[in-house]
Design a protein around this motif. Sequence first.
Motif, PDB file in Angstrom:
ATOM      1  N   PRO A 105       0.789  -1.056  -0.013  1.00 26.86           N
ATOM      2  CA  PRO A 105       0.121  -0.239   0.135  1.00 26.86           C
ATOM      3  C   PRO A 105       0.874   1.280  -0.074  1.00 26.86           C
ATOM      4  CG  PRO A 105       0.115  -0.883   2.032  1.00 26.86           C
ATOM      5  CD  PRO A 105       0.856  -2.139   1.402  1.00 26.86           C
ATOM      6  N   CYS A 165       2.465   4.552   1.475  1.00 27.33           N
ATOM      7  CA  CYS A 165       2.761   4.874   2.549  1.00 27.33           C
ATOM      8  C   CYS A 165       2.125   6.123   3.203  1.00 27.33           C
ATOM      9  CB  CYS A 165       4.426   5.181   2.699  1.00 27.33           C
ATOM     10  SG  CYS A 165       5.468   4.030   2.174  1.00 27.33           S
ATOM     11  N   CYS A 200      -1.353   6.147   5.003  1.00 29.01           N
ATOM     12  CA  CYS A 200      -1.428   6.347   6.637  1.00 29.01           C
ATOM     13  C   CYS A 200      -0.319   7.488   7.172  1.00 29.01           C
ATOM     14  CB  CYS A 200      -0.788   4.965   7.207  1.00 29.01           C
ATOM     15  SG  CYS A 200      -2.087   3.548   6.988  1.00 29.01           S
ATOM     16  N   PHE A 206      -0.889   8.074  13.066  1.00 32.63           N
ATOM     17  CA  PHE A 206       0.185   7.737  12.423  1.00 32.63           C
ATOM     18  C   PHE A 206       1.285   8.411  12.736  1.00 32.63           C
ATOM     19  CE2 PHE A 206      -3.521   5.887   9.985  1.00 32.63           C
ATOM     20  CZ  PHE A 206      -3.487   4.749  10.417  1.00 32.63           C
ATOM     21  N   GLN A 262      13.203  11.930   8.861  1.00 36.54           N
ATOM     22  CA  GLN A 262      14.075  11.007   9.908  1.00 36.54           C
ATOM     23  C   GLN A 262      15.470  10.470   8.952  1.00 36.54           C
ATOM     24  OE1 GLN A 262      15.054  10.095  12.649  1.00 36.54           O
ATOM     25  NE2 GLN A 262      12.829   9.604  13.466  1.00 36.54           N
ATOM     26  N   TYR A 264      18.426   4.866  10.712  1.00 38.67           N
ATOM     27  CA  TYR A 264      17.247   4.512  11.673  1.00 38.67           C
ATOM     28  C   TYR A 264      16.167   3.882  11.029  1.00 38.67           C
ATOM     29  CZ  TYR A 264      13.490   4.856  14.944  1.00 38.67           C
ATOM     30  OH  TYR A 264      12.409   4.494  15.689  1.00 38.67           O
ATOM     31  N   LEU A 295      12.537  -0.747   9.369  1.00 36.51           N
ATOM     32  CA  LEU A 295      11.776  -1.518   8.506  1.00 36.51           C
ATOM     33  C   LEU A 295      12.219  -2.957   8.643  1.00 36.51           C
ATOM     34  CD1 LEU A 295      11.673   1.271   5.761  1.00 36.51           C
ATOM     35  CD2 LEU A 295       9.599   0.197   7.103  1.00 36.51           C
ATOM     36  N   ARG A 333       9.916  -5.869  15.843  1.00 37.28           N
ATOM     37  CA  ARG A 333       9.330  -4.955  16.407  1.00 37.28           C
ATOM     38  C   ARG A 333       7.699  -5.170  16.122  1.00 37.28           C
ATOM     39  NH1 ARG A 333       9.723   1.660  15.228  1.00 37.28           N
ATOM     40  NH2 ARG A 333       7.558   2.231  16.132  1.00 37.28           N
ATOM     41  N   ASN A 391       4.777  -5.095  18.384  1.00 33.82           N
ATOM     42  CA  ASN A 391       3.892  -4.702  19.173  1.00 33.82           C
ATOM     43  C   ASN A 391       2.628  -4.105  18.554  1.00 33.82           C
ATOM     44  OD1 ASN A 391       5.661  -2.501  18.583  1.00 33.82           O
ATOM     45  ND2 ASN A 391       4.384  -1.280  19.469  1.00 33.82           N
ATOM     46  N   ARG A 443      -0.003  -2.311  17.301  1.00 34.09           N
ATOM     47  CA  ARG A 443      -0.346  -1.507  16.058  1.00 34.09           C
ATOM     48  C   ARG A 443       0.805  -1.552  15.253  1.00 34.09           C
ATOM     49  NH1 ARG A 443      -1.031   4.054  16.204  1.00 34.09           N
ATOM     50  NH2 ARG A 443      -2.658   3.793  14.373  1.00 34.09           N
ATOM     51  N   ALA A 444       2.240  -2.141  15.551  1.00 36.78           N
ATOM     52  CA  ALA A 444       3.124  -2.389  14.654  1.00 36.78           C
ATOM     53  C   ALA A 444       2.736  -3.469  13.606  1.00 36.78           C
ATOM     54  CB  ALA A 444       4.470  -2.496  15.332  1.00 36.78           C
ATOM     55  N   VAL A 482       3.338  -4.420   5.789  1.00 35.17           N
ATOM     56  CA  VAL A 482       3.786  -3.359   4.934  1.00 35.17           C
ATOM     57  C   VAL A 482       5.439  -3.889   4.536  1.00 35.17           C
ATOM     58  CG1 VAL A 482       4.640  -1.238   4.462  1.00 35.17           C
ATOM     59  CG2 VAL A 482       2.384  -1.415   5.492  1.00 35.17           C
ATOM     60  N   LEU A 528      12.425   9.485   2.560  1.00 35.19           N
ATOM     61  CA  LEU A 528      11.769  10.003   3.758  1.00 35.19           C
ATOM     62  C   LEU A 528      12.843  10.976   4.578  1.00 35.19           C
ATOM     63  CD1 LEU A 528      10.372   6.831   5.207  1.00 35.19           C
ATOM     64  CD2 LEU A 528       9.354   8.648   4.325  1.00 35.19           C
TER      65      LEU A 528
HETATM   66  C1  HEM Z   1       5.332   3.134  11.990  1.00 35.19           C
HETATM   67  C2  HEM Z   1       7.189   3.369   7.457  1.00 35.19           C
HETATM   68  C3  HEM Z   1       3.265   2.225   5.490  1.00 35.19           C
HETATM   69  C4  HEM Z   1       1.066   2.373   9.671  1.00 35.19           C
HETATM   70  C5  HEM Z   1       6.121   3.166  11.015  1.00 35.19           C
HETATM   71  C6  HEM Z   1       7.673   3.327  11.076  1.00 35.19           C
HETATM   72  C7  HEM Z   1       8.254   3.290   9.767  1.00 35.19           C
HETATM   73  C8  HEM Z   1       7.245   3.289   8.907  1.00 35.19           C
HETATM   74  C9  HEM Z   1       9.742   3.804   9.504  1.00 35.19           C
HETATM   75  C10 HEM Z   1       8.369   3.447  12.352  1.00 35.19           C
HETATM   76  C11 HEM Z   1       8.474   4.962  12.876  1.00 35.19           C
HETATM   77  C12 HEM Z   1       9.765   5.277  13.792  1.00 35.19           C
HETATM   78  O1  HEM Z   1      10.312   4.285  14.463  1.00 35.19           O
HETATM   79  O2  HEM Z   1       9.803   6.388  14.057  1.00 35.19           O
HETATM   80  C13 HEM Z   1       6.454   3.223   6.495  1.00 35.19           C
HETATM   81  C14 HEM Z   1       6.708   3.040   4.957  1.00 35.19           C
HETATM   82  C15 HEM Z   1       5.413   2.598   4.502  1.00 35.19           C
HETATM   83  C16 HEM Z   1       4.425   2.657   5.562  1.00 35.19           C
HETATM   84  C17 HEM Z   1       8.125   3.302   4.661  1.00 35.19           C
HETATM   85  C18 HEM Z   1       5.285   2.366   3.003  1.00 35.19           C
HETATM   86  C19 HEM Z   1       6.095   1.596   2.370  1.00 35.19           C
HETATM   87  C20 HEM Z   1       2.034   2.117   6.337  1.00 35.19           C
HETATM   88  C21 HEM Z   1       0.837   2.220   5.965  1.00 35.19           C
HETATM   89  C22 HEM Z   1       0.155   2.018   7.253  1.00 35.19           C
HETATM   90  C23 HEM Z   1       1.313   2.261   8.268  1.00 35.19           C
HETATM   91  C24 HEM Z   1       0.171   1.919   4.668  1.00 35.19           C
HETATM   92  C25 HEM Z   1      -1.361   1.720   7.546  1.00 35.19           C
HETATM   93  C26 HEM Z   1      -2.002   0.908   6.944  1.00 35.19           C
HETATM   94  C27 HEM Z   1       1.758   2.451  10.783  1.00 35.19           C
HETATM   95  C28 HEM Z   1       1.722   2.547  11.889  1.00 35.19           C
HETATM   96  C29 HEM Z   1       2.901   2.615  12.737  1.00 35.19           C
HETATM   97  C30 HEM Z   1       3.903   2.793  11.600  1.00 35.19           C
HETATM   98  C31 HEM Z   1       0.234   2.210  12.813  1.00 35.19           C
HETATM   99  C32 HEM Z   1       3.288   2.756  14.320  1.00 35.19           C
HETATM  100  C33 HEM Z   1       3.798   1.315  14.814  1.00 35.19           C
HETATM  101  C34 HEM Z   1       3.961   1.682  16.252  1.00 35.19           C
HETATM  102  O3  HEM Z   1       2.996   2.126  17.098  1.00 35.19           O
HETATM  103  O4  HEM Z   1       5.127   1.185  16.745  1.00 35.19           O
HETATM  104  N1  HEM Z   1       5.961   3.219   9.418  1.00 35.19           N
HETATM  105  N2  HEM Z   1       5.108   2.849   6.805  1.00 35.19           N
HETATM  106  N3  HEM Z   1       2.405   2.485   7.849  1.00 35.19           N
HETATM  107  N4  HEM Z   1       3.064   2.599  10.483  1.00 35.19           N
HETATM  108 FE1  HEM Z   1       4.283   2.911   8.552  1.00 35.19          FE
END
Ligand code: HEM
Length: 180
Positions: free
Chosen positions: A111, A113, A116, A127, A133, A137, A142, A150, A152, A154-155, A161, A177
């Motif tokens: 999907p 990025c 969300c 989100f 960033q 890191y 990822l 990782r 937990n 919501r993760a 993904v 990013l």
């Molecule tokens: C967290 C990248 C797509 C929902 C994160 C984090 C990264 C990331 C790097 C951690 C942020 C951090 O540690 O500071 C990406 C990339 C995406 C993508 C590169 C596309 C390729 C999505 C999509 C959704 C989503 C489509 C929703 C359907 C979330 C959620 C978290 C998160 C809920 C928080 C997880 C937590 O609470 O630990 N994402 N994301 N992401 N992402 Fe994504």
Amino acid sequence: PATAQADASAQAARDCFACHGPGGNSVLPIFPRLAGQQAFYIEKQLRDFRSGKRQSEVMAPIVAQMNEDDFAALAAFFAAQQPQPNRADDEAQLAAGKALYDDGNTRSGLPACAGCHQPGGLGNERFPRLAGQHAAYTAAQLRLFKSGGRGNDRAKVMRTVAERLSDDEIAAVVQYLASM
Ligand code: HEM
Ligand code: HEM
């Protein structure tokens, strides 16, 4: 009292600057930037470090003695800091990274990025922010999502993904990013 509260938060946050940088704009790419990060997300990660749902040998002892009020104050402080521009160190990757961020990859079922994390990567009340960033890191996170390291609650959505991201796609999207 409101300003006394803010002063106390700023004082507590100074303990984080050694790694996360002054105002949360870390310089070393192994330490995530916190400036401008969504407050709900900072609080959640601090809680998860304390419970062990998110594992970090560095962060766990730091939050062990803290309570919800401490988390809320620290989160409010860093969310309110001005993020400084960051840069990509591999500009050749930017176009491919942007395409993945904006559109995903229909072949692998990845999907977008942006769906969300929002256009511009600023996140919202559900989100996290990803814009600016550090690439190293973000790539490490990822890979952790992909391996289940990782995992937990919501993760889990991030695991589905990350499982669809190839190593080349990770390399590209993290550069984009960092540059946002
Ligand atoms: C967290 C990248 C797509 C929902 C994160 C984090 C990264 C990331 C790097 C951690 C942020 C951090 O540690 O500071 C990406 C990339 C995406 C993508 C590169 C596309 C390729 C999505 C999509 C959704 C989503 C489509 C929703 C359907 C979330 C959620 C978290 C998160 C809920 C928080 C997880 C937590 O609470 O630990 N994402 N994301 N992401 N992402 Fe994504
Ligand atoms: C990760 C907050 C102090 C090293 C994080 C994250 C938060 C945070 C919210 C997750 C960021 C994200 O998901 O994008 C804080 C606060 C601190 C503090 C509020 C002060 C009370 C420190 C110190 C160090 C440190 C002093 C170094 C000795 C790290 C590292 C990570 C991290 C290495 C990444 C963990 C991983 O790879 O999953 N911190 N931090 N932090 N912090 Fe801190």
